[in-house]
Design a protein around this motif. Structure first.
Motif, short mmCIF file in Angstrom:
data_model
loop_
_atom_site.label_atom_id
_atom_site.label_comp_id
_atom_site.label_asym_id
_atom_site.label_seq_id
_atom_site.Cartn_x
_atom_site.Cartn_y
_atom_site.Cartn_z
N GLN A 1 0.82 -1.20 0.00
CA GLN A 1 0.00 0.00 0.00
C GLN A 1 0.86 1.25 0.00
O GLN A 1 0.50 2.24 -0.63
N CYS A 2 1.98 1.20 0.69
CA CYS A 2 2.87 2.37 0.74
C CYS A 2 3.44 2.68 -0.64
O CYS A 2 3.56 3.85 -1.01
N THR A 3 3.78 1.63 -1.40
CA THR A 3 4.35 1.87 -2.73
C THR A 3 3.28 2.36 -3.71
O THR A 3 3.61 3.02 -4.68
N HIS A 4 2.02 2.05 -3.44
CA HIS A 4 0.94 2.57 -4.27
C HIS A 4 0.67 4.04 -3.94
O HIS A 4 0.40 4.84 -4.85
N GLN A 5 0.71 4.39 -2.65
CA GLN A 5 0.44 5.76 -2.22
C GLN A 5 1.61 6.69 -2.54
O GLN A 5 1.39 7.86 -2.87
N ALA A 6 2.83 6.19 -2.38
CA ALA A 6 4.02 7.03 -2.55
C ALA A 6 5.13 6.22 -3.23
O ALA A 6 6.12 5.84 -2.60
N PRO A 7 4.96 5.91 -4.52
CA PRO A 7 5.91 5.03 -5.20
C PRO A 7 7.34 5.57 -5.26
O PRO A 7 8.28 4.79 -5.34
N ASP A 8 7.48 6.88 -5.17
CA ASP A 8 8.82 7.46 -5.20
C ASP A 8 9.44 7.57 -3.80
O ASP A 8 10.57 8.00 -3.65
N ARG A 9 8.69 7.14 -2.76
CA ARG A 9 9.15 7.28 -1.38
C ARG A 9 9.37 5.96 -0.66
O ARG A 9 10.04 5.93 0.37
#
Length: 77
Positions: free
Chosen positions: A19-27
């Motif tokens: 979910q984190c990579t979907h919300q903030a893929p560059d972070r």
């Protein structure tokens, strides 16, 4: 000058939902074991990072103010 954050992922509870990579893929990125890592543990305050932390189903992402250690997420109860 804006706030600076320390971003950490508790990999002992991370379930690799991405979910984190979907919300903030560059972070955030997932390693070969499907565990999340912040791309830059020390970063400027960012709404995408906060959204990723809020969207983590197991609250594995912790954000604190750099320097003071004051919690940003999860908030103190």
């Amino acid at each position: 000058m804006g706030d600076r954050w320390q971003v950490e992922v508790d990999r002992s509870i991370c379930i690799g939902s991405a979910q984190c990579t979907h919300q903030a893929p560059d972070r955030f990125h997932l390693d070969a074991a499907m565990q999340s890592h912040p791309v830059a543990p020390e970063t400027d305050a960012n709404e995408k990072i906060l959204a990723a932390a809020e969207g983590c189903p197991v609250e594995a992402i912790m954000i604190t103010l750099l320097g003071s250690g004051e919690p940003v997420f999860p908030p103190e109860e």
